[in-house]
Structure formats: structure tokens, C-alpha cells
Design a protein around this motif. Sequence first.
Motif, short mmCIF file in Angstrom:
data_model
loop_
_atom_site.label_atom_id
_atom_site.label_comp_id
_atom_site.label_asym_id
_atom_site.label_seq_id
_atom_site.Cartn_x
_atom_site.Cartn_y
_atom_site.Cartn_z
N ALA A 192 0.82 -1.21 0.00
CA ALA A 192 0.00 0.00 0.00
C ALA A 192 0.86 1.26 0.00
O ALA A 192 0.77 2.09 0.88
CB ALA A 192 -0.96 0.01 1.18
N THR A 193 1.75 1.33 -0.97
CA THR A 193 2.52 2.55 -1.17
C THR A 193 2.11 3.16 -2.51
O THR A 193 2.09 2.47 -3.52
CB THR A 193 4.04 2.26 -1.20
N ALA A 194 1.72 4.42 -2.49
CA ALA A 194 1.28 5.08 -3.72
C ALA A 194 2.33 6.09 -4.16
O ALA A 194 2.84 6.85 -3.34
CB ALA A 194 -0.05 5.78 -3.49
N PHE A 195 2.68 6.03 -5.41
CA PHE A 195 3.63 6.99 -5.98
C PHE A 195 2.85 7.95 -6.88
O PHE A 195 2.17 7.51 -7.80
CB PHE A 195 4.69 6.27 -6.81
N VAL A 196 2.94 9.22 -6.59
CA VAL A 196 2.23 10.21 -7.40
C VAL A 196 3.27 11.21 -7.94
O VAL A 196 4.01 11.82 -7.17
CB VAL A 196 1.18 10.97 -6.56
N VAL A 197 3.32 11.31 -9.24
CA VAL A 197 4.25 12.23 -9.88
C VAL A 197 3.46 13.49 -10.28
O VAL A 197 2.45 13.39 -10.98
CB VAL A 197 4.90 11.57 -11.11
N ILE A 198 3.90 14.62 -9.78
CA ILE A 198 3.10 15.83 -9.95
C ILE A 198 3.85 16.84 -10.82
O ILE A 198 4.90 17.36 -10.43
CB ILE A 198 2.77 16.44 -8.57
N ALA A 199 3.31 17.06 -11.98
CA ALA A 199 3.98 17.93 -12.96
C ALA A 199 3.39 19.33 -12.92
O ALA A 199 2.20 19.51 -12.70
CB ALA A 199 3.81 17.35 -14.35
N ALA A 200 4.23 20.31 -13.15
CA ALA A 200 3.75 21.68 -13.28
C ALA A 200 3.31 21.90 -14.72
O ALA A 200 3.92 21.36 -15.65
CB ALA A 200 4.87 22.64 -12.92
N GLU A 201 2.26 22.69 -14.88
CA GLU A 201 1.80 22.98 -16.25
C GLU A 201 2.91 23.65 -17.05
O GLU A 201 3.04 23.45 -18.25
CB GLU A 201 0.58 23.91 -16.20
N SER A 202 3.73 24.45 -16.36
CA SER A 202 4.77 25.20 -17.06
C SER A 202 5.97 24.33 -17.43
O SER A 202 6.78 24.74 -18.24
CB SER A 202 5.23 26.37 -16.18
N ALA A 203 6.09 23.16 -16.80
CA ALA A 203 7.25 22.30 -17.09
C ALA A 203 6.77 20.86 -17.21
O ALA A 203 6.97 20.05 -16.32
CB ALA A 203 8.30 22.43 -15.98
N PRO A 204 6.11 20.53 -18.31
CA PRO A 204 5.55 19.17 -18.45
C PRO A 204 6.64 18.11 -18.52
O PRO A 204 7.77 18.39 -18.94
CB PRO A 204 4.75 19.26 -19.75
N ILE A 205 6.28 16.91 -18.10
CA ILE A 205 7.23 15.79 -18.14
C ILE A 205 7.28 15.24 -19.56
O ILE A 205 6.28 15.23 -20.26
CB ILE A 205 6.78 14.66 -17.19
#
Lengths: 176, 241
Positions: B162-175
Motif C-alpha cells: 500500500a505505497t502510492a507513488f504520485v508524480v506531480i507535474a507543473a503545467e509550465s514544465a511538463p514531463i
Amino acid sequence: MTEQIERATAADERGAAFDGLVAAELDGAYRLAGVILGDRWQAEDATHDAVVQAWLRFGSLREQDRFGAWFGRILVNICRDRLREKARRPIAVRAVADAPTDDRTTAVDDRLLLDDAFAALSPDHRVALALRYYADLPVEAIAELVGVPAGTVKSRIHVAVERMRDALGADEGGSR
Amino acid sequence: MTDAAFDRRLRDWLDGRDPGPVPASLRESAASVPLQTPVPAVSRVWQAIVGPGAAGRPGSPARLVLALVLLGLLVAAVATLVTVGSTPAPLTGWRDYVVGQPAPDLDFGSVAGTLPRGDSTISVDDLPGALVVLYFPGEATAERTAADARALIQASGHAPNATAFVVIAAESAPIAPDTVSLIHDAGMLTAATPAGWDADPPIGGPALVITGRGGVVEYVFASELPDADQLVGDLDRASLP
């Protein structure tokens, strides 16, 4: 300003005193954690955690000459918690890869049998066995370290030794 | 096998588990603990009142009574705060996550359908009882983001349940798209920062925030992120009750 300097100096002295006490215990603590956990990386993590916890509680230690036993208690508790945590989830256990071995006295098969038997013991039994047969502590000292009566320690050691002996004995019997 | 022979075999075997002398890295990290680990203010005050003096003498009974009175006042103050209630200030960037504080209920928006179908936002509160790893690439280069993503993916294979990884991108610097596909293939979520979040102050370089199972922030890393092994170790520690 003078008060701030005095406070900073006191904090420095406290940190230096802590450093000195930890430095004297670190090697033994890491090795004991390695024996209990069977993994050098976990041993490193557990020892570091023990240092952090000891630092956070250092102000509550009344007698600095008892630091060794106090620190040992923190370390053993952390190792026990880690073993319990590991038992709750499947994770590959990395063996100590380059641990010194002596083939003249311990055959590889025996080591594997003992590894398995040790892994099957409860965390409390593993800790008791390591403290008695690796750290060579007397029963009373182990009791103080793990916070249970001496009778409980004796019982844990007895059970642990019997299970380890059974593991070797069963194999010897079976191979005949 | 005789008792003596078994005794010797057992001791030899235990000696074989001895990992050897303490590594220099551990000695260095242990020495830095007093410098890098601040003792919580409450603990410092408590220890100053009831703790030992310079010579290690126990605190006096009068000090203990004073400490208990102070503790009572503290409990009363906390109870008052809980009764009255308070609204956390809005977050303006990952720097607002503070170790030891609850992760605020903040909704991260969907980026081009990267959240599960039907979900438009996600927050730490949506993942009760989970360890949550929030990775903010910020304005890191595509290579850096890809390298961090690989470490996260590697760690996710050994992370506690039960470990969740969330990658959060900025609109100004997309992945980069290929990094996003790597992340998705590994079962991680990708989300967008809330509108205006990265405007002032700017998000800057990459950061990693780990919350424990109770939703309290356990670790915050900026720029220098842990590698996969260190991350698994941190997650193990954060997982402990």
C-alpha cells in the motif's frame, strides 16, 4: 546575545558529548544489528535510526555512564521492530555477501540450515539468541536490555537453541 | 552432536553473520546527527525542565511539578485549539510541506487523462492508510526527471504494501512523454499541480515528499533525492507505526 552564545555553546558541548559516546558504541551496535538482521544495509539503517532516536532522547538520559546499555536497548528495539515489520510483508532478504566464514568449522549446508532455522524464529527469540551467543551477554544483562524477566530470557534462549539444534539434527538424521 | 560441539557451531555461525567493522559512511552519518537533527522544541523544553543538569544529576521534585503544570497548560491549549478549529493556509508550493505536519487536503488536477478514468483530481486524503510518495519534477531537465523516475520505479518494486507513488507535474514544465509512459507502466499516477501553485514562489528543482500511513509528512527532499535503496529504507521507516 551573551545568553544566545551560552546556549549555542551548551548545545555544541552536548553534541560533542553525544558524538563521543556514540563513537564508542557504533561498531558493536552495527555488528550486532548485522547479526540480528542478517543484512548489512538493514544493519546500517537500523544503527543510524538508533543514533537519531538516541539523540532525540539524549536529554532524558540521567547517567551518561549508562549510555552503552541505554543505546543498546534502543538498537535492539529497532532491530526487533524491523524483524516484525519484515515478517508482515514479503521482501527479499539479502544475505551478508562477504561475511567472513570458516569452512573448517562450518559447512555450507549447515549454514543454510541454520539460516533457515534462525529466520523461522520469532524476532524475540532471534534477539535473545544473538545477545547470548554472539554478544556473549549474561542472562541478567539480556533481561535488562530487552526489558523482560530473566526467566523469560532463559526460556527464549532455550527454545531458540532447541529449534536451531533440531534444524541440524533433523538434517543429520535424514542424511544417514 | 555434543552440547559443546553444537555450542561452538552456533557461535561460529553467528560470527559468520557479523558484517565486519562499521562502514565509514555510517560513522560519518552518525557524527552528523547532532548537527542535522533538531530536537523538537517541546522535547527541548521538557528536557531543560526535568532533564539532568550539566553533571547529569536528576531534576528536582520542584522542577517536575513545574513541568507537570506546564504540560497541563499545553494540553489545555491544544484542547482549545481543537475545539475552536483552524483552517490551514493555502499551499503555494512543495516547500509548504513540513515534516511532522499532516499533509493538507490538496487536490492535484488531472493531466491529459493521466489519472484513472472518472477521477478528475487526487489528494493524499484519497489514499487512506497508504504511504504516499509525492515526486515533483519542478523545472528539472528531461534527463533528470527520467533518472528520478527510474529510481522511483525501482523502489516501487520493493516498497512496503500500500505505497502510492504520485508524480506531480507543473503545467509550465511538463514531463517528457516517454517518461510519462514509463511512470504509467509502473502503475504510478501522474497529476498536475493546482492552478497557480508554481507561480509564486516558483517550484524550482525536483523534490520528493513522503507521508506516513497516517498522512503525516515524514520526509522532504529537495534537489538531492534519495536513490532507490535509500527510498525503500525511508519507506520502511515511514511505515513503522
